[in-house]
Design a protein around this motif. Sequence first.
Motif, short mmCIF file in Angstrom:
data_model
loop_
_atom_site.label_atom_id
_atom_site.label_comp_id
_atom_site.label_asym_id
_atom_site.label_seq_id
_atom_site.Cartn_x
_atom_site.Cartn_y
_atom_site.Cartn_z
N TRP A 182 0.84 -1.19 0.00
CA TRP A 182 0.00 0.00 0.00
C TRP A 182 0.87 1.24 0.00
O TRP A 182 1.80 1.36 0.78
CB TRP A 182 -0.90 0.05 1.23
CG TRP A 182 -2.05 -0.90 1.21
CD1 TRP A 182 -2.20 -2.00 1.99
CD2 TRP A 182 -3.24 -0.82 0.41
NE1 TRP A 182 -3.40 -2.63 1.72
CE2 TRP A 182 -4.05 -1.92 0.75
CE3 TRP A 182 -3.67 0.06 -0.58
CZ2 TRP A 182 -5.28 -2.15 0.14
CZ3 TRP A 182 -4.90 -0.18 -1.18
CH2 TRP A 182 -5.69 -1.27 -0.82
N LYS A 196 -6.16 8.40 1.31
CA LYS A 196 -6.06 7.57 0.11
C LYS A 196 -4.86 6.63 0.19
O LYS A 196 -3.77 7.02 0.60
CB LYS A 196 -5.90 8.47 -1.11
CG LYS A 196 -5.88 7.73 -2.43
CD LYS A 196 -5.79 8.74 -3.57
CE LYS A 196 -5.76 8.05 -4.91
NZ LYS A 196 -5.68 9.04 -6.01
N THR A 236 -3.08 3.41 -2.31
CA THR A 236 -3.14 2.73 -3.60
C THR A 236 -2.14 1.59 -3.65
O THR A 236 -1.16 1.58 -2.90
CB THR A 236 -2.83 3.71 -4.77
OG1 THR A 236 -1.55 4.28 -4.56
CG2 THR A 236 -3.87 4.79 -4.88
N LYS A 263 -1.03 -1.90 -6.62
CA LYS A 263 -1.34 -2.65 -7.83
C LYS A 263 -1.24 -4.13 -7.48
O LYS A 263 -0.32 -4.55 -6.79
CB LYS A 263 -0.38 -2.30 -8.95
CG LYS A 263 -0.61 -0.89 -9.47
CD LYS A 263 0.17 -0.61 -10.71
CE LYS A 263 -0.17 0.80 -11.17
NZ LYS A 263 0.38 1.09 -12.46
N PRO A 318 -4.87 -1.44 -10.85
CA PRO A 318 -4.75 -0.51 -9.73
C PRO A 318 -5.90 -0.68 -8.73
O PRO A 318 -7.03 -0.94 -9.11
CB PRO A 318 -4.82 0.85 -10.40
CG PRO A 318 -5.64 0.61 -11.64
CD PRO A 318 -5.32 -0.80 -12.07
N GLU A 378 -7.59 1.41 -5.45
CA GLU A 378 -7.63 2.66 -4.71
C GLU A 378 -8.53 2.45 -3.50
O GLU A 378 -9.67 2.02 -3.63
CB GLU A 378 -8.21 3.77 -5.58
CG GLU A 378 -8.37 5.09 -4.86
CD GLU A 378 -9.04 6.14 -5.74
OE1 GLU A 378 -9.96 6.80 -5.24
OE2 GLU A 378 -8.64 6.28 -6.90
#
Length: 127
Positions: free
Chosen positions: A19, A35, A37, A39, A49, A51
Amino acid sequence: MNFSGRTYLIDVSIDKQGWDISKESKVISGYTCYKATKKISLNGKNFIPIEAWFTPSLPFSVGPTRYGKLPGLILYLNQEGIVFYAKTIVINPKEIAFKVPKSGKEITQENFNRMIDSAVNNLKTKN
C-alpha cells in the motif's frame, strides 16, 4: 463467500505490503479518510490498480473482499471500476457472533477472482 447460489471456501493469503499511503484526504460518511493505492495481479501477468480510502478514526485493519492491512477501516475501495463504499456506519458495542461456513467448494483466491471476472464480463457483453 456465497456466489451464484454456491458457498465457496476461499484460501486467502493477504498481501501485508504494497500500500502507498498518501496525504490526500476527504470525508466519507462523516469520517476523514486517507487515500491508499497499490497494484495487484489477478493472473500473475497483468496488474490492476486498487484505490482505497481508509479512516484511522475506526482502527480496524479490514475492508471489502480481501483488502485490509491499512491503519484504519476502508470506507471506499475501487478495483478496476468495481466500487465498494460505506453508505452508513453504525457503531454497535454489542458482541456479534457469526458462523464461519464449514462446507463448500474449496477454491483459491486467484481462481475465485477469475470466476468473478468471467461473470462480470458475461454481464457486460449482455448489455
